[in-house]
Design a protein around this motif. Structure first.
Motif, PDB file in Angstrom:
ATOM      1  N   ASP A 168       0.773  -1.223  -0.044  1.00  0.00           N
ATOM      2  CA  ASP A 168       0.039   0.002   0.008  1.00  0.00           C
ATOM      3  C   ASP A 168       0.876   1.304   0.094  1.00  0.00           C
ATOM      4  OD1 ASP A 168      -2.264  -1.493   0.257  1.00  0.00           O
ATOM      5  OD2 ASP A 168      -2.475  -1.213   2.267  1.00  0.00           O
ATOM      6  N   ASN A 169       2.283   1.039  -0.076  1.00  0.00           N
ATOM      7  CA  ASN A 169       2.987   2.305   0.239  1.00  0.00           C
ATOM      8  C   ASN A 169       4.235   2.296  -0.598  1.00  0.00           C
ATOM      9  OD1 ASN A 169       1.949   3.910   2.678  1.00  0.00           O
ATOM     10  ND2 ASN A 169       1.823   1.871   3.524  1.00  0.00           N
ATOM     11  N   GLY A 170       3.757   1.997  -1.897  1.00  0.00           N
ATOM     12  CA  GLY A 170       4.881   2.057  -2.954  1.00  0.00           C
ATOM     13  C   GLY A 170       5.975   1.049  -3.046  1.00  0.00           C
ATOM     14  N   PHE A 171       5.789  -0.187  -2.445  1.00  0.00           N
ATOM     15  CA  PHE A 171       6.676  -1.183  -2.714  1.00  0.00           C
ATOM     16  C   PHE A 171       6.230  -2.367  -3.528  1.00  0.00           C
ATOM     17  CE2 PHE A 171       7.964   0.862   1.177  1.00  0.00           C
ATOM     18  CZ  PHE A 171       9.366   1.072   1.261  1.00  0.00           C
ATOM     19  N   VAL A 172       7.102  -2.878  -4.469  1.00  0.00           N
ATOM     20  CA  VAL A 172       6.972  -3.982  -5.350  1.00  0.00           C
ATOM     21  C   VAL A 172       7.849  -5.327  -4.897  1.00  0.00           C
ATOM     22  CG1 VAL A 172       6.232  -2.455  -7.051  1.00  0.00           C
ATOM     23  CG2 VAL A 172       8.524  -3.097  -6.866  1.00  0.00           C
ATOM     24  N   ASP A 173       7.710  -6.336  -5.525  1.00  0.00           N
ATOM     25  CA  ASP A 173       8.447  -7.437  -5.371  1.00  0.00           C
ATOM     26  C   ASP A 173       8.175  -8.025  -3.809  1.00  0.00           C
ATOM     27  OD1 ASP A 173       9.123  -7.695  -8.185  1.00  0.00           O
ATOM     28  OD2 ASP A 173      10.921  -6.445  -7.748  1.00  0.00           O
ATOM     29  N   VAL A 174       7.088  -7.738  -3.361  1.00  0.00           N
ATOM     30  CA  VAL A 174       6.903  -7.818  -1.874  1.00  0.00           C
ATOM     31  C   VAL A 174       6.805  -9.610  -1.676  1.00  0.00           C
ATOM     32  CG1 VAL A 174       5.495  -7.467   0.109  1.00  0.00           C
ATOM     33  CG2 VAL A 174       5.898  -5.644  -1.423  1.00  0.00           C
ATOM     34  N   ALA A 175       7.564 -10.069  -0.608  1.00  0.00           N
ATOM     35  CA  ALA A 175       7.541 -11.247  -0.209  1.00  0.00           C
ATOM     36  C   ALA A 175       7.367 -11.480   1.341  1.00  0.00           C
ATOM     37  CB  ALA A 175       8.649 -11.965  -0.701  1.00  0.00           C
ATOM     38  N   VAL A 176       6.847 -12.429   1.756  1.00  0.00           N
ATOM     39  CA  VAL A 176       6.696 -12.777   3.060  1.00  0.00           C
ATOM     40  C   VAL A 176       7.192 -14.238   3.649  1.00  0.00           C
ATOM     41  CG1 VAL A 176       5.000 -12.712   5.312  1.00  0.00           C
ATOM     42  CG2 VAL A 176       5.025 -11.205   3.329  1.00  0.00           C
ATOM     43  N   GLU A 177       7.926 -14.365   4.533  1.00  0.00           N
ATOM     44  CA  GLU A 177       8.381 -15.674   5.190  1.00  0.00           C
ATOM     45  C   GLU A 177       7.913 -15.675   6.711  1.00  0.00           C
ATOM     46  OE1 GLU A 177      12.542 -16.069   4.532  1.00  0.00           O
ATOM     47  OE2 GLU A 177      12.495 -15.658   2.516  1.00  0.00           O
ATOM     48  N   VAL A 178       7.790 -16.958   7.182  1.00  0.00           N
ATOM     49  CA  VAL A 178       7.539 -17.148   8.458  1.00  0.00           C
ATOM     50  C   VAL A 178       8.585 -18.061   8.943  1.00  0.00           C
ATOM     51  CG1 VAL A 178       5.910 -17.734  10.151  1.00  0.00           C
ATOM     52  CG2 VAL A 178       5.179 -16.690   8.361  1.00  0.00           C
ATOM     53  N   HIS A 179       9.381 -17.682   9.940  1.00  0.00           N
ATOM     54  CA  HIS A 179      10.436 -18.647  10.683  1.00  0.00           C
ATOM     55  C   HIS A 179       9.886 -18.647  12.279  1.00  0.00           C
ATOM     56  CE1 HIS A 179      13.456 -18.006   7.275  1.00  0.00           C
ATOM     57  NE2 HIS A 179      12.619 -17.106   7.069  1.00  0.00           N
ATOM     58  N   THR A 180       9.959 -19.933  12.460  1.00  0.00           N
ATOM     59  CA  THR A 180       9.545 -20.144  13.839  1.00  0.00           C
ATOM     60  C   THR A 180      10.707 -20.283  14.886  1.00  0.00           C
ATOM     61  OG1 THR A 180       7.499 -21.022  13.068  1.00  0.00           O
ATOM     62  CG2 THR A 180       7.935 -21.555  15.334  1.00  0.00           C
ATOM     63  N   ILE A 181      10.557 -19.483  16.003  1.00  0.00           N
ATOM     64  CA  ILE A 181      11.817 -19.927  17.016  1.00  0.00           C
ATOM     65  C   ILE A 181      11.337 -20.857  18.031  1.00  0.00           C
ATOM     66  CG2 ILE A 181      13.284 -18.492  18.568  1.00  0.00           C
ATOM     67  CD1 ILE A 181      13.618 -17.894  15.479  1.00  0.00           C
ATOM     68  N   VAL A 182      12.008 -21.733  18.362  1.00  0.00           N
ATOM     69  CA  VAL A 182      11.409 -22.967  19.353  1.00  0.00           C
ATOM     70  C   VAL A 182      12.417 -22.640  20.615  1.00  0.00           C
ATOM     71  CG1 VAL A 182      11.126 -25.248  19.603  1.00  0.00           C
ATOM     72  CG2 VAL A 182      10.635 -24.031  17.450  1.00  0.00           C
ATOM     73  N   TRP A 183      11.794 -22.908  21.600  1.00  0.00           N
ATOM     74  CA  TRP A 183      12.605 -22.951  23.021  1.00  0.00           C
ATOM     75  C   TRP A 183      12.096 -24.341  23.536  1.00  0.00           C
ATOM     76  CZ3 TRP A 183      10.796 -17.468  22.433  1.00  0.00           C
ATOM     77  CH2 TRP A 183      11.664 -16.746  22.410  1.00  0.00           C
ATOM     78  N   THR A 184      13.156 -25.104  24.204  1.00  0.00           N
ATOM     79  CA  THR A 184      12.721 -26.204  24.994  1.00  0.00           C
ATOM     80  C   THR A 184      13.619 -25.917  26.298  1.00  0.00           C
ATOM     81  OG1 THR A 184      14.364 -27.396  23.828  1.00  0.00           O
ATOM     82  CG2 THR A 184      11.986 -27.414  22.989  1.00  0.00           C
ATOM     83  N   ASP A 185      13.978 -25.080  26.719  1.00  0.00           N
ATOM     84  CA  ASP A 185      14.847 -24.891  27.935  1.00  0.00           C
ATOM     85  C   ASP A 185      14.628 -23.673  28.554  1.00  0.00           C
ATOM     86  OD1 ASP A 185      16.212 -22.993  26.521  1.00  0.00           O
ATOM     87  OD2 ASP A 185      17.951 -24.261  25.897  1.00  0.00           O
ATOM     88  N   ALA A 186      15.474 -23.433  29.695  1.00  0.00           N
ATOM     89  CA  ALA A 186      15.241 -22.278  30.644  1.00  0.00           C
ATOM     90  C   ALA A 186      15.386 -20.983  29.890  1.00  0.00           C
ATOM     91  CB  ALA A 186      16.008 -22.656  31.909  1.00  0.00           C
ATOM     92  N   ALA A 187      15.999 -20.889  28.935  1.00  0.00           N
ATOM     93  CA  ALA A 187      16.268 -19.719  27.833  1.00  0.00           C
ATOM     94  C   ALA A 187      15.033 -18.835  27.803  1.00  0.00           C
ATOM     95  CB  ALA A 187      17.261 -19.841  26.693  1.00  0.00           C
ATOM     96  N   ALA A 188      13.828 -19.464  27.717  1.00  0.00           N
ATOM     97  CA  ALA A 188      12.545 -19.053  27.423  1.00  0.00           C
ATOM     98  C   ALA A 188      11.968 -18.296  28.508  1.00  0.00           C
ATOM     99  CB  ALA A 188      11.615 -20.030  26.948  1.00  0.00           C
TER     100      ALA A 188
END
Length: 229
Positions: A168-188
């Motif tokens: 909507d604001n003048g950009f072309v060749d727009v692409a979207v990716e989704v990357h899932t970050i996973v925690w399984t320890d106390a860092a979360a």
């Protein structure tokens, strides 16, 4: 150091996040503005690649820390919707985990278009705050906690709008990716504490971490587009 900065440092240190951050640097050119730069890690990493990297943040305290940590970078205190840059003065624009904090995120995208040269590249990165996935024995409470945390932000769901904001604001060749970050320890746990605060729910998550049963997943949306010449 602020609690927020401690959280961001812990998040940015994750190997999954580091790999994604490296990907966001692709094709940004030789002059890049990083909006909402925080402690300046992306600015420092871009500068190490020989890029003129400009960090922008509204918080004077984090700009001071960024300058100390990454002296090769250039840092300014400014609003995302009013950048101290000339029209068409950068080849790349980067906004990581910042648009959800803005009352009018579309104004930041308008500003991105203004400062980008023709065919410059913009990347927007961030989480949708409604889509934290947390394993819990009390899913209803977990859902309420996640949504309450989201509702405390100006634009918690803006990441799902990244594509349309660019289009909507003048950009072309727009692409979207989704990357899932996973925690399984106390860092979360610091992230979970920021959602729920101290109490029985967080204690249960800490016990899960001790017993290798914790699971948290956060989808990160990565959108990019080219400024129409």
């Amino acid at each position: 150091m602020s609690t927020l900065l401690t959280l961001l440092d812990a998040f940015d240190d994750l190997p999954q996040v580091r790999n994604l951050r490296e990907r966001t640097y692709d094709a940004l050119g030789d002059t890049v503005v990083d909006v909402g730069c925080g402690s300046g890690r992306a600015v420092g990493e871009l500068a190490a690649r020989g890029v003129r990297a400009i960090g922008i943040d509204l918080d004077p305290a984090v700009i001071e820390i960024a300058g100390q940590r990454w002296p090769a970078g250039e840092f300014h205190i400014a609003d995302a919707t009013a950048l101290p840059l000339d029209d068409g003065s950068v080849t790349g624009y980067r906004a990581d985990k910042v648009l959800h904090t803005l009352a009018e995120p579309e104004q930041a995208v308008v500003e991105a278009r203004r400062v980008l040269a023709g065919n410059g590249r913009a990347v927007l990165i961030g989480q949708d705050w409604d889509t934290f996935v947390i394993d819990s024995d009390d899913p209803e409470l977990t859902r309420r906690l996640v949504h309450a945390r989201a509702d405390a932000m100006p634009n918690p769901r803006v990441a799902r709008r990244y594509r349309n904001l660019l289009l909507d604001n003048g950009f072309v060749d727009v692409a979207v990716e989704v990357h899932t970050i996973v925690w399984t320890d106390a860092a979360a746990l610091p992230v979970l504490a920021s959602i729920a605060g101290e109490g029985a729910w967080l204690d249960d998550q800490a016990a899960r971490a001790r017993n290798d049963r914790l699971f948290v997943a956060v989808p990160i949306f990565f959108a990019s587009g080219t400024r129409a010449g």
